[in-house]
Design a protein around this motif. Structure first.
Motif, PDB file in Angstrom:
ATOM      1  N   ASP A 220     -48.883 -54.111   6.738  1.00  0.00           N
ATOM      2  CA  ASP A 220     -49.005 -54.931   7.914  1.00  0.00           C
ATOM      3  C   ASP A 220     -50.088 -54.643   8.841  1.00  0.00           C
ATOM      4  O   ASP A 220     -50.515 -55.666   9.520  1.00  0.00           O
ATOM      5  CB  ASP A 220     -47.606 -55.000   8.475  1.00  0.00           C
ATOM      6  N   SER A 223     -52.888 -56.078   7.474  1.00  0.00           N
ATOM      7  CA  SER A 223     -53.174 -57.515   7.323  1.00  0.00           C
ATOM      8  C   SER A 223     -53.612 -58.024   8.667  1.00  0.00           C
ATOM      9  O   SER A 223     -54.029 -58.930   8.995  1.00  0.00           O
ATOM     10  CB  SER A 223     -51.930 -58.132   6.809  1.00  0.00           C
ATOM     11  N   ALA A 242     -44.531 -54.589  14.806  1.00  0.00           N
ATOM     12  CA  ALA A 242     -43.640 -55.279  13.894  1.00  0.00           C
ATOM     13  C   ALA A 242     -41.994 -55.219  14.074  1.00  0.00           C
ATOM     14  O   ALA A 242     -41.298 -55.352  13.582  1.00  0.00           O
ATOM     15  CB  ALA A 242     -43.584 -54.884  12.440  1.00  0.00           C
ATOM     16  N   TRP A 292     -50.406 -64.551  12.989  1.00  0.00           N
ATOM     17  CA  TRP A 292     -50.334 -63.234  12.345  1.00  0.00           C
ATOM     18  C   TRP A 292     -48.665 -63.186  12.304  1.00  0.00           C
ATOM     19  O   TRP A 292     -48.048 -63.211  13.162  1.00  0.00           O
ATOM     20  CB  TRP A 292     -50.809 -62.059  12.512  1.00  0.00           C
ATOM     21  N   PRO A 294     -45.509 -60.190  10.430  1.00  0.00           N
ATOM     22  CA  PRO A 294     -45.564 -58.870   9.434  1.00  0.00           C
ATOM     23  C   PRO A 294     -44.850 -59.409   8.361  1.00  0.00           C
ATOM     24  O   PRO A 294     -43.796 -60.295   8.127  1.00  0.00           O
ATOM     25  CB  PRO A 294     -44.588 -57.921  10.282  1.00  0.00           C
ATOM     26  N   SER A 295     -45.023 -58.665   7.174  1.00  0.00           N
ATOM     27  CA  SER A 295     -44.413 -58.981   5.909  1.00  0.00           C
ATOM     28  C   SER A 295     -43.252 -57.946   5.605  1.00  0.00           C
ATOM     29  O   SER A 295     -42.246 -58.231   5.205  1.00  0.00           O
ATOM     30  CB  SER A 295     -45.472 -58.882   4.627  1.00  0.00           C
ATOM     31  N   ARG A 297     -40.498 -56.518   6.866  1.00  0.00           N
ATOM     32  CA  ARG A 297     -39.415 -56.836   8.293  1.00  0.00           C
ATOM     33  C   ARG A 297     -38.278 -55.543   8.110  1.00  0.00           C
ATOM     34  O   ARG A 297     -37.465 -55.800   9.063  1.00  0.00           O
ATOM     35  CB  ARG A 297     -38.958 -58.173   8.245  1.00  0.00           C
TER      36      ARG A 297
END
Length: 333
Positions: A220, A223, A242, A292, A294-295, A297
């Motif tokens: 994250d 990215s 995040a 953006w 975050p992936s 989580r």
């Protein structure tokens, strides 16, 4: 359209994660400039395509090394730093050389060649928050560093801002919360606990373990940096987080649970000097202005995947382990 990136510190933890992320999500090529100190490893770049990534072993404080690499790059992504708080308390001098002189050397090269520059920093430059403080760090939070590490990172941030204003360097900055994930050196909190448990050693927790960190998976972070590099406003700072606030005690107990041990099976050791209480990032600007998200989580799921990586990659971390534990043993930690 592909670019050529110079990634400093690209054989370290978050730098190598960024290189892997760039390979997976862009057509860019990368030159990694890394001194290969104890915290960097060629093995961290295993699996990247050799026709798109090359490694140059060198020091960011050496202008003769830096100059031609910056000249051929479309952008510099500056991860290289001395970054371990405990080491900065033992000997601050390498932190000044790398974090201040190294950043200055890169900025001067970027100024001469008009090269886009992104500077990676830390939330530790802001000092700490009270455990019951409802506030979080924002881009407007005053700097209040607590250690030689965070002080030199704060200084490097200010150098970048000054070079933008005084010389027109095309730079952006980001301050990120604590990272976790694969390929992190075993001196750091999460991999140390995981590898201790693999070796049958009880985890060790500074003080009462109430200190809170805001955890983010390294992917994250990567990215977010790529997003800022692509769409960030020159001269601006973006905070990367995040919403992963956990106390050190909570993290140790979760690692124990994930590894099949009683959650209370750890020991307390003497707290380190100047140990910051709480970090917490407000990443609203990054999310609203640049889109953006975050992936990772679910911290528990990300941590479980990290535990699995260390179990499956002992050959990567084993050579670091004995020296790391010997160093901690000298100070009773």
């Amino acid at each position: 359209m592909s670019r050529h990136l110079l990634v400093t510190g690209g054989a370290g933890f978050i730098g190598s994660d960024f290189v892997h992320y760039v390979m997976a999500h862009t057509e860019d090529t990368v030159t990694v400039l890394d001194k290969l100190t104890y915290a960097g490893s060629r093995d961290s770049l295993a699996g990247v395509p050799s026709d798109r990534v090359r490694l140059v072993v060198g020091d960011i404080a050496d202008a003769a090394t830096v100059e031609p690499l910056v000249a051929e790059a479309d952008a510099v992504v500056h991860y290289a730093a001395e970054s371990h708080n405990d080491n900065s308390l033992d000997d601050p001098s390498p932190f000044l050389t790398t974090n201040l002189i190294g950043t200055f050397t890169l900025l001067e090269a970027a100024r001469r060649h008009g090269t886009r520059f992104h500077h990676i920093s830390t939330d530790e430059v802001y000092g700490d928050l009270a455990l019951d403080d409802p506030e979080r760090f924002t881009e407007a939070t005053p700097y209040n560093p607590s250690s030689p590490y965070s002080a030199t990172k704060a200084g490097s941030d200010l150098l970048v801002r000054a070079w933008v204003r005084s010389f027109g360097v095309q730079a952006t900055l980001s301050n990120c919360s604590n990272n976790y994930g694969p390929r992190q050196h075993v001196e750091k909190f999460i991999p140390r606990q995981i590898t201790n448990l693999i070796d049958g050693i009880r985890p060790r927790l500074y003080g009462a373990g109430q200190n809170v960190r805001d955890w983010i998976h390294a992917d994250d972070h990567s990215s977010a940096v790529l997003t800022i590099l692509d769409r960030g406003t020159i001269g601006e700072t973006y905070l990367i987080g995040a919403d992963g606030e956990k106390s050190n005690k909570e993290v140790v107990e979760l690692i124990l649970d994930l590894m099949g041990r009683e959650s209370t099976d750890y020991e307390h050791v003497t707290d380190r000097p100047g140990h910051d209480l709480r970090y917490a990032i407000d990443s609203t600007r990054l999310r609203t202005e640049l889109g953006w998200q975050p992936s990772f989580r679910d911290f528990e799921a990300g941590l479980a995947a990290t535990v699995a990586w260390y179990r499956e990659n002992e050959a990567w971390w084993r050579p670091q382990k004995a020296a790391t534990e010997a160093k901690y043993a000298k100070v009773g930690q």
